[in-house]
Design an enzyme around this catalytic site. Structure first.
Site, mmCIF file in Angstrom:
data_model
loop_
_atom_site.group_PDB
_atom_site.id
_atom_site.type_symbol
_atom_site.label_atom_id
_atom_site.label_comp_id
_atom_site.label_asym_id
_atom_site.label_seq_id
_atom_site.Cartn_x
_atom_site.Cartn_y
_atom_site.Cartn_z
ATOM 1 N N GLY A 72 13.803 -42.454 1.607
ATOM 2 C CA GLY A 72 13.071 -43.732 2.285
ATOM 3 C C GLY A 72 14.171 -44.924 1.987
ATOM 4 O O GLY A 72 14.318 -45.638 2.851
ATOM 5 N N ASN A 152 2.600 -50.305 -0.257
ATOM 6 C CA ASN A 152 2.252 -48.867 -1.217
ATOM 7 C C ASN A 152 1.599 -49.439 -2.412
ATOM 8 O O ASN A 152 0.978 -48.765 -2.912
ATOM 9 C CB ASN A 152 3.845 -48.579 -1.694
ATOM 10 C CG ASN A 152 4.800 -49.668 -2.320
ATOM 11 O OD1 ASN A 152 4.837 -50.719 -1.410
ATOM 12 N ND2 ASN A 152 5.281 -49.480 -3.172
ATOM 13 N N HIS A 202 8.643 -37.124 1.063
ATOM 14 C CA HIS A 202 7.838 -36.857 -0.046
ATOM 15 C C HIS A 202 6.690 -37.598 -0.191
ATOM 16 O O HIS A 202 5.899 -37.487 -0.979
ATOM 17 C CB HIS A 202 8.584 -36.974 -1.537
ATOM 18 C CG HIS A 202 8.941 -38.222 -1.863
ATOM 19 N ND1 HIS A 202 8.297 -38.972 -2.711
ATOM 20 C CD2 HIS A 202 9.831 -39.292 -1.571
ATOM 21 C CE1 HIS A 202 8.657 -39.991 -3.215
ATOM 22 N NE2 HIS A 202 9.623 -40.395 -2.162
ATOM 23 N N THR A 238 27.370 -32.866 4.521
ATOM 24 C CA THR A 238 26.628 -31.543 5.192
ATOM 25 C C THR A 238 25.132 -31.957 4.842
ATOM 26 O O THR A 238 24.635 -32.580 3.718
ATOM 27 C CB THR A 238 27.375 -30.451 3.979
ATOM 28 O OG1 THR A 238 28.484 -30.435 4.206
ATOM 29 C CG2 THR A 238 26.550 -29.214 4.576
ATOM 30 N N CYS A 327 8.026 -47.812 -9.705
ATOM 31 C CA CYS A 327 9.348 -48.531 -10.100
ATOM 32 C C CYS A 327 9.241 -49.544 -10.947
ATOM 33 O O CYS A 327 10.293 -49.861 -11.812
ATOM 34 C CB CYS A 327 10.120 -48.552 -8.855
ATOM 35 S SG CYS A 327 9.436 -48.192 -7.286
HETATM 36 C C1 LIG Z 1 8.244 -44.661 -1.643
HETATM 37 C C2 LIG Z 1 8.784 -45.783 -0.894
HETATM 38 C C3 LIG Z 1 10.288 -46.025 -0.426
HETATM 39 C C4 LIG Z 1 11.183 -45.219 -1.153
HETATM 40 O O1 LIG Z 1 11.338 -43.934 -0.648
HETATM 41 P P1 LIG Z 1 12.170 -43.061 -1.561
HETATM 42 O O2 LIG Z 1 12.062 -41.785 -0.481
HETATM 43 O O3 LIG Z 1 11.531 -42.813 -2.805
HETATM 44 O O4 LIG Z 1 13.669 -43.420 -1.567
HETATM 45 C C5 LIG Z 1 10.510 -47.060 0.330
HETATM 46 N N1 LIG Z 1 9.209 -47.751 0.923
HETATM 47 C C6 LIG Z 1 8.194 -47.633 0.612
HETATM 48 C C7 LIG Z 1 7.000 -48.564 1.391
HETATM 49 C C8 LIG Z 1 7.788 -46.406 -0.319
HETATM 50 O O5 LIG Z 1 6.487 -46.315 -0.550
#
Ligand SMILES: *Cc1c(COP(=O)(O)O)cnc(C)c1O
Length: 389
Positions: A72, A152, A202, A238, A327
């Protein structure tokens, strides 16, 4: 009675066994490089193509509009830097909100040092961007608006359609980080005015380290990673075949759950949790919007206690929760999201996020509702901020 209750699905989800089963062959025997012309390569290429279709279908995009990334955060970086550098001769103004994920906010901050001008919109007490404020912030040199689909930390779902329509009417590109929303609420990019959208496997029962950026046909983006020209030249290297296959399977399973209305169960349990907490624990506030929120998301601030100490007590009881975002935990600064919705520092410090999953049960919620009031009460009894006295 002791249980293990994982309520941190906003941080990451377990990988669905069907996703693991789909991935395994692509480590071996189907380990080929999708760019190779022989049978091994063709098999891998077909699998990547299938996954691209599955991810596209989840949001009603065309497969050619899906670019696989390493997660993400990378997709957010590609969207924002990619548009910024593609459009820098037309303008250098970008608008975002104060409660975005750091993958968006820190990317914008970095661009500010590179000569871009960033407007960070405030949000209301529920974490909603006000469309009229967005409209007033748009200037002739605005090239991009980046507002997340859903937050989030507090679960609030933004008025994406209104925001997108304003961007459209001003000819400004609109990117939305939909990492929390995709696979959990219906999203149809053919009926939504979004130009770029971020997803991550994920957060929907797929593997870590694989994500996707939806880029609407005709939208120009400059790549961040140069090399062999994979992913239409936008993400060389790749392909992570097994990860991409897992993402495809996770997207297909999410689409199935959405079609069957299975999120209703999560919503019911979410509401049972929220109502139970608000009813049985004094001096607590729900953070985020009560109804315009993710179906699996509950978040609170408890006065007179530290979120971190709550986490430790809950962990000892087998309950996995979080305080603010994963984080930022470990830092003493309260979450930028909670401060932006107007909470004072001392209240923001008492934050707790409980995010449910597809396998969360009534018994799990009962267990939390039985134990959380005791945890809060005992921590308050020894609190230095003291309710007492
Ligand atoms: C988890 C998250 C991300 C980051 O995604 P990753 O795959 O962990 O890099 C970005 N934005 C939001 C809103 C998230 O919840």
């Amino acid at each position: 009675m002791s249980r293990f209750v994982y309520l941190d699905h906003s941080a990451t989800t377990p990988v669905d066994q069907r996703v693991i089963d789909a991935m395994m062959p692509f480590f071996a025997p189907d380990f080929g490089n999708p760019n190779s012309l022989h049978a091994w390569g063709r098999k891998a290429r077909q699998a990547v193509d299938k996954a691209r279709n599955q991810v596209a279908q989840l949001i009603n995009a065309d497969p050619a509009e899906i670019i696989f990334t390493g997660g993400g955060s990378e997709a957010d970086n590609l969207a924002i830097k990619g548009v910024a550098f593609a459009k820098k001769d037309k303008g250098r103004h970008i608008i975002t909100s104060a409660i975005e994920h750091h993958a968006v906010l820190d990317t914008c901050n970095w661009l500010a040092k590179e000569g871009f001008d960033i407007t960070v919109l405030p949000v209301d007490e529920y974490g909603m961007v006000r469309p009229d404020e967005l409209e007033r912030a748009i200037r002739p040199d605005t090239i991009l608006v980046s507002i997340h689909f859903a937050n989030n930390e507090i679960g609030t779902i933004e008025p994406i359609e209104k925001i997108g329509n304003i961007c459209r009417s001003h000819g400004v590109l609109f990117h939305s980080d939909a990492v929390q929303a995709a696979g959990h609420i219906p999203i149809d990019v053919k009926n939504l005015p979004v130009d770029l959208m971020t997803m991550a496997a994920h957060k929907m029962y797929g593997p870590k380290g694989v994500g996707a950026l939806y880029i609407k046909k005709g939208v120009k983006v400059i790549p961040l990673i140069h090399g062999g020209g994979q992913e239409r030249g936008l993400r060389s290297g790749t392909e992570n075949t097994a990860g991409i296959v897992g993402f495809g399977e996770a997207a297909a399973l999410a689409a199935e759950r959405l079609a069957k209305g299975e999120m209703k169960k999560e919503t019911r349990l979410r509401d049972k949790l929220i109502d139970g907490v608000l009813k049985n624990i004094p001096d607590v506030i729900l953070t985020g919007h009560r109804t315009a929120r993710l179906p699996f998301h509950a978040s609170f601030c408890f006065r007179y206690i530290e979120g971190e100490s709550m986490l430790l007590r809950l962990d000892a009881l087998g309950i996995g929760a979080s305080s603010g975002s994963a984080c930022t935990s470990g830092s003493l600064e309260p979450s930028h999201v909670l401060l932006a919705i107007g909470l004072p520092h001392e209240v923001a410090h008492g934050s707790l996020r409980l995010t449910l999953g597809k396998d969360t049960s009534d018994e799990d919620i009962d267990y939390v509702l039985e134990n959380l009031p005791k945890v809060v009460e005992s921590l308050r009894a020894m609190s230095p901020y003291g309710k007492r006295g």
